[in-house]
Design a protein around this motif. Structure first.
Motif, PDB file in Angstrom:
ATOM      1  N   ILE A 167       1.039  -1.155   0.011  1.00 21.51           N
ATOM      2  CA  ILE A 167      -0.023   0.045  -0.014  1.00 21.51           C
ATOM      3  C   ILE A 167       0.772   1.168   0.045  1.00 21.51           C
ATOM      4  CG2 ILE A 167      -1.551   1.341   1.174  1.00 21.51           C
ATOM      5  CD1 ILE A 167      -2.990  -1.194   2.274  1.00 21.51           C
TER       6      ILE A 167
ATOM      7  N   ARG B  12      -3.406  -0.823  -2.799  1.00 21.89           N
ATOM      8  CA  ARG B  12      -4.414   0.406  -2.404  1.00 21.89           C
ATOM      9  C   ARG B  12      -3.331   1.587  -2.509  1.00 21.89           C
ATOM     10  NH1 ARG B  12      -8.153  -2.330  -2.751  1.00 21.89           N
ATOM     11  NH2 ARG B  12      -9.749  -2.762  -1.264  1.00 21.89           N
TER      12      ARG B  12
ATOM     13  N   THR C 166       1.100  -3.062   5.142  1.00 24.52           N
ATOM     14  CA  THR C 166      -0.197  -3.337   4.628  1.00 24.52           C
ATOM     15  C   THR C 166      -1.331  -3.447   5.864  1.00 24.52           C
ATOM     16  OG1 THR C 166       0.475  -4.166   2.458  1.00 24.52           O
ATOM     17  CG2 THR C 166      -1.524  -4.632   2.975  1.00 24.52           C
ATOM     18  N   LYS C 167      -1.210  -4.055   6.622  1.00 22.94           N
ATOM     19  CA  LYS C 167      -1.910  -4.418   7.722  1.00 22.94           C
ATOM     20  C   LYS C 167      -2.100  -2.920   8.337  1.00 22.94           C
ATOM     21  CE  LYS C 167      -2.426  -6.678  12.004  1.00 22.94           C
ATOM     22  NZ  LYS C 167      -2.089  -7.811  12.973  1.00 22.94           N
TER      23      LYS C 167
ATOM     24  N   CYS D 183      -4.325  -0.474   6.499  1.00 27.95           N
ATOM     25  CA  CYS D 183      -5.607  -0.963   6.619  1.00 27.95           C
ATOM     26  C   CYS D 183      -6.101  -0.521   8.198  1.00 27.95           C
ATOM     27  CB  CYS D 183      -5.901  -2.322   6.511  1.00 27.95           C
ATOM     28  SG  CYS D 183      -5.470  -2.884   4.692  1.00 27.95           S
ATOM     29  N   ASN D 184      -5.305  -0.846   8.821  1.00 27.26           N
ATOM     30  CA  ASN D 184      -5.903  -0.429  10.383  1.00 27.26           C
ATOM     31  C   ASN D 184      -5.873   1.259  10.378  1.00 27.26           C
ATOM     32  OD1 ASN D 184      -5.902  -2.738  11.120  1.00 27.26           O
ATOM     33  ND2 ASN D 184      -3.851  -2.862  12.243  1.00 27.26           N
TER      34      ASN D 184
ATOM     35  N   ASN E 196      -8.738   2.596   7.646  1.00 24.04           N
ATOM     36  CA  ASN E 196      -9.842   1.780   7.834  1.00 24.04           C
ATOM     37  C   ASN E 196     -10.150   1.212   6.364  1.00 24.04           C
ATOM     38  OD1 ASN E 196     -12.177   0.397   8.900  1.00 24.04           O
ATOM     39  ND2 ASN E 196     -13.636   2.161   8.332  1.00 24.04           N
ATOM     40  N   LEU E 197      -9.143   0.542   5.930  1.00 26.73           N
ATOM     41  CA  LEU E 197      -9.190   0.030   4.415  1.00 26.73           C
ATOM     42  C   LEU E 197      -9.382  -1.421   4.536  1.00 26.73           C
ATOM     43  CD1 LEU E 197      -5.916   1.534   3.036  1.00 26.73           C
ATOM     44  CD2 LEU E 197      -8.145   2.445   2.983  1.00 26.73           C
ATOM     45  N   THR E 198     -10.146  -1.889   3.537  1.00 26.16           N
ATOM     46  CA  THR E 198     -10.192  -3.510   3.149  1.00 26.16           C
ATOM     47  C   THR E 198      -9.668  -3.871   2.008  1.00 26.16           C
ATOM     48  OG1 THR E 198     -12.484  -3.308   2.202  1.00 26.16           O
ATOM     49  CG2 THR E 198     -12.409  -3.715   4.579  1.00 26.16           C
ATOM     50  N   LEU E 199      -9.036  -5.052   2.174  1.00 25.92           N
ATOM     51  CA  LEU E 199      -8.538  -5.717   0.746  1.00 25.92           C
ATOM     52  C   LEU E 199      -9.576  -6.738   0.040  1.00 25.92           C
ATOM     53  CD1 LEU E 199      -4.818  -6.171   2.005  1.00 25.92           C
ATOM     54  CD2 LEU E 199      -5.749  -4.135   0.868  1.00 25.92           C
TER      55      LEU E 199
END
Length: 261
Positions: free
Chosen positions: A4, A33, A250-251, A254-255, A258-261
């Motif tokens: 990301i 992302r 990447t994790k 997302c945290n 507030n992203l989702t893969l």
């Protein structure tokens, strides 16, 4: 391997002629992302158009500290309105302080604090630009924490501080994002900071079209595909695999966003 890129400016003119090829390269590099930062709210429509074209793009909205003189009575309402315009908007920024190219301290601080207020009201993270202003940014964030009882969430983007300064912002709960500067031969303090950041607070970015990393440093334009070189360098500095750094950052992205893969 998924990556990301947490800070891009691909709405700039230098990408217009070949944006589809640029996208193809970031997809080939594993970039799944991108967070498209915003220099000023007037950019929002062009960034939103790119996000519509490329669904992997999420958006931040804000006013850059070097544009603080463009702030007016309508600006906070405009930023707040755009920030609530859809789920693709995931952050406020970029905001912060820059005393390398400007010395309008009071104006920049006022604009920075106003955007922290918006981020707090909307429960969004902030993307912070900090250049020649590390202590001042820390003071503003510490003041905000004292007023609100908790830190605003966010990331110190394109980080260039010492390990001691890095710890200041880790202690305030911030993520630390490294760009292509971490690959530069003489960037010893940045490299030392990248080696010591907590694994759950580490992010990577290109800040493209600026700051192309080694081995692409001679190119005039940076692009999202090159975030892979940032991940590879951080892996070397930390004695880890590139795959581990990719998974970790990447994790973390997302945290924070507030992203989702």
């Amino acid at each position: 391997m998924q990556l990301i890129d947490t800070h891009v400016h691909i709405n700039f003119d230098v990408f217009q002629a070949d944006i589809e090829k640029v996208r193809s390269r970031w997809q080939q590099a594993g970039v799944v992302r991108l967070i498209h930062s915003c220099v000023e709210p007037t950019e929002f429509s062009s960034i939103a158009a790119l996000a519509h074209q490329f669904p992997e793009i999420s958006i931040a909205v804000g006013l850059h500290p070097l544009d603080a003189d463009k702030w007016n009575q309508q600006t906070p309402d405009e930023i707040k309105y755009l920030a609530q315009s859809g789920p693709r908007v995931v952050a406020i920024g970029e905001t912060g302080l820059d005393f390398y190219k400007a010395d309008n301290y009071e104006q920049q601080c006022m604009v920075f604090e106003a955007q922290l207020r918006i981020a707090t009201e909307l429960n969004l993270p902030v993307i912070i630009h900090c250049r020649n202003a590390t202590a001042e940014v820390r003071d503003v964030l510490q003041k905000w924490k004292n007023l609100k009882g908790e830190s605003v969430r966010g990331v110190m983007h394109c980080w260039g501080g010492t390990p001691e300064e890095t710890q200041w912002f880790l202690d305030l709960g911030f993520y630390i994002s490294f760009s292509g500067t971490v690959t530069f031969k003489n960037a010893k303090q940045i490299q030392a900071s990248a080696a010591m950041v907590r694994s759950d607070r580490l992010l990577i970015e290109t800040d493209c079209p600026f700051l192309a990393p080694v081995p692409k440093r001679g190119e005039k334009r940076n692009e999202p595909a090159y975030v892979r070189y940032v991940a590879e360098q951080i892996a070397r500095l930390r004695g880890e695999t590139t795959e581990a750094i990719a998974a970790m950052t990447t994790k973390n992205a997302c945290n924070l966003f507030n992203l989702t893969l």
